[in-house]
Design a protein around this motif. Structure first.
Motif, PDB file in Angstrom:
ATOM      1  N   LYS A 225       8.021  30.467  -1.491  1.00 26.85           N
ATOM      2  CA  LYS A 225       7.585  29.315  -2.287  1.00 26.85           C
ATOM      3  C   LYS A 225       6.093  29.353  -2.610  1.00 26.85           C
ATOM      4  O   LYS A 225       5.528  28.357  -3.064  1.00 26.85           O
ATOM      5  CB  LYS A 225       7.898  28.017  -1.531  1.00 26.85           C
ATOM      6  CG  LYS A 225       9.383  27.810  -1.259  1.00 26.85           C
ATOM      7  CD  LYS A 225       9.614  26.503  -0.524  1.00 26.85           C
ATOM      8  CE  LYS A 225      11.102  26.274  -0.260  1.00 26.85           C
ATOM      9  NZ  LYS A 225      11.342  25.000   0.467  1.00 26.85           N
ATOM     10  N   ARG A 226       5.462  30.498  -2.402  1.00 24.28           N
ATOM     11  CA  ARG A 226       4.005  30.579  -2.519  1.00 24.28           C
ATOM     12  C   ARG A 226       3.494  30.244  -3.917  1.00 24.28           C
ATOM     13  O   ARG A 226       2.384  29.727  -4.072  1.00 24.28           O
ATOM     14  CB  ARG A 226       3.526  31.975  -2.112  1.00 24.28           C
ATOM     15  CG  ARG A 226       3.969  33.085  -3.050  1.00 24.28           C
ATOM     16  CD  ARG A 226       3.688  34.458  -2.461  1.00 24.28           C
ATOM     17  NE  ARG A 226       3.991  35.535  -3.404  1.00 24.28           N
ATOM     18  CZ  ARG A 226       5.211  35.968  -3.667  1.00 24.28           C
ATOM     19  NH1 ARG A 226       6.254  35.410  -3.064  1.00 24.28           N
ATOM     20  NH2 ARG A 226       5.398  36.959  -4.529  1.00 24.28           N
ATOM     21  N   LYS A 227       4.313  30.523  -4.947  1.00 24.81           N
ATOM     22  CA  LYS A 227       3.859  30.292  -6.319  1.00 24.81           C
ATOM     23  C   LYS A 227       3.952  28.831  -6.739  1.00 24.81           C
ATOM     24  O   LYS A 227       3.367  28.441  -7.749  1.00 24.81           O
ATOM     25  CB  LYS A 227       4.661  31.167  -7.283  1.00 24.81           C
ATOM     26  CG  LYS A 227       4.419  32.663  -7.091  1.00 24.81           C
ATOM     27  CD  LYS A 227       5.197  33.492  -8.102  1.00 24.81           C
ATOM     28  CE  LYS A 227       4.937  34.986  -7.908  1.00 24.81           C
ATOM     29  NZ  LYS A 227       5.705  35.817  -8.878  1.00 24.81           N
ATOM     30  N   SER A 228       4.695  28.052  -5.974  1.00 23.52           N
ATOM     31  CA  SER A 228       4.861  26.636  -6.319  1.00 23.52           C
ATOM     32  C   SER A 228       4.068  25.710  -5.398  1.00 23.52           C
ATOM     33  O   SER A 228       4.172  24.495  -5.501  1.00 23.52           O
ATOM     34  CB  SER A 228       6.347  26.255  -6.266  1.00 23.52           C
ATOM     35  OG  SER A 228       6.874  26.466  -4.965  1.00 23.52           O
TER      36      SER A 228
ATOM     37  N   PRO B  58      -2.170  27.711  -3.645  1.00 24.20           N
ATOM     38  CA  PRO B  58      -2.393  29.153  -3.499  1.00 24.20           C
ATOM     39  C   PRO B  58      -3.344  29.467  -2.348  1.00 24.20           C
ATOM     40  O   PRO B  58      -4.197  28.650  -1.990  1.00 24.20           O
ATOM     41  CB  PRO B  58      -3.002  29.553  -4.847  1.00 24.20           C
ATOM     42  CG  PRO B  58      -3.636  28.305  -5.365  1.00 24.20           C
ATOM     43  CD  PRO B  58      -2.770  27.168  -4.881  1.00 24.20           C
TER      44      PRO B  58
END
Length: 306
Positions: A219-222, A225
């Motif tokens: 889920k790092r992109k949502s 950062p």
């Protein structure tokens, strides 16, 4: 000697909180915490390796890590779970709250330790200790009033609950330390301090690695950062140093864990000063009153422990 070490540990903890706050600014919590466990493990890994492969080098030093089996390591694994849970909650809370709010809440941990000792170990509080407990409760109430001026409602702000739960688990960890370090004739199991500090970092690294891969990475992109900050390394350095001094202080003759724990919470002075001067946080006058109440409560706890 042990009291001076406790004050040194408090100062180191204060800087640890400052670097933690700076590292978490607009940053992803889980990677920062993972890197903290990684660098902390790297600090102690050489001591573990040397103690196994070249025991003669460290055997008579304070850095020697004795070899132990699962009957010992299972206790360290449990400590890792407790501490990591506290850190997870505390890191999220620290990221989303002013350090001048988080610091005084964390400073109430000695009160929680005393209450825990009352419940778990059947200890009794004396008059001064009860005053210290009541002062801490009152300071928490006053702190909630200060928080409202910044739009922080203690009853409905989840980050406050995160910090409080982190403090509770920190107190549980302190009580567990007492059990781990105390000799058998005092109700403990007498573990070596270097086994505890070295290996609980290693176990936390593997736990955080799993959390990083399973929960954050997909889920790092949502989410927020991650970005690198050199303060992340300083988190590990100052925390490892603070804990090392803390455990060493407890190993000295005559050291009283209740007093050491209270002195360590003096770290709030360092974090509060940096919160005012570096982070430029607001509503400092009322927070100073809250902080003074916490410190007065700690003084009464100290008097009650004499």
């Amino acid at each position: 000697m042990w009291l001076l070490l406790a004050f040194l540990s408090a100062a180191l903890l204060g800087f640890y909180d400052v670097f933690k706050k700076q590292s978490l600014k607009d940053n992803a919590v889980i990677p920062v915490l993972f890197l903290n466990t990684l660098f902390s493990s790297l600090i102690f890994l050489p001591f573990i390796v040397l103690s196994v492969w070249r025991p003669g080098i460290l055997e008579n030093s304070i850095f020697y890590v004795p070899v132990a089996g699962w009957e010992v390591h299972r206790y360290v694994v449990l400590k890792s779970v407790i501490v990591l849970s506290s850190w997870m909650l505390g890191y999220f809370g620290m990221k989303n709250l002013p350090i001048t709010i988080v610091g005084p809440i964390n400073a109430t941990r000695p009160v929680m330790v005393l209450v825990g000792a009352l419940v778990v170990f059947g200890e009794r509080l004396n008059f001064y200790q009860w005053i210290g407990v009541l002062m801490a409760v009152f300071s928490f109430f006053m702190l909630s009033r200060s928080g409202k001026k910044e739009g922080i409602d203690f009853k409905h702000n989840k980050w406050i609950y995160y910090v409080v739960m982190a403090a509770v688990l920190g107190a549980v960890s302190g009580l567990y330390d007492k059990y781990l370090m105390a000799p058998a004739d005092q109700g403990g199991i007498g573990l070596d301090r270097m086994i505890v500090q070295s290996w609980y970092n290693i176990y936390q690294l593997f736990m955080m690695g799993g959390i990083l891969i399973l929960l954050w990475w997909p889920k790092r992109k949502s989410t927020t950062p991650f970005h690198w900050h050199w303060c992340i390394i300083l988190i590990s350095i100052f925390l490892s140093a603070a804990d090392f001094v803390y455990f060493y202080a407890l190993s000295l003759d005559g050291a009283m864990i209740s007093i050491v724990s209270m002195v360590r919470r003096g770290s709030v002075l360092v974090s509060f000063i940096f919160g005012a001067m570096v982070f430029r946080e607001k509503n400092l006058k009322s927070k100073v009153v809250d902080l003074v109440l916490v410190l007065i409560g700690m003084i009464f706890l100290y008097l009650g422990s004499q």
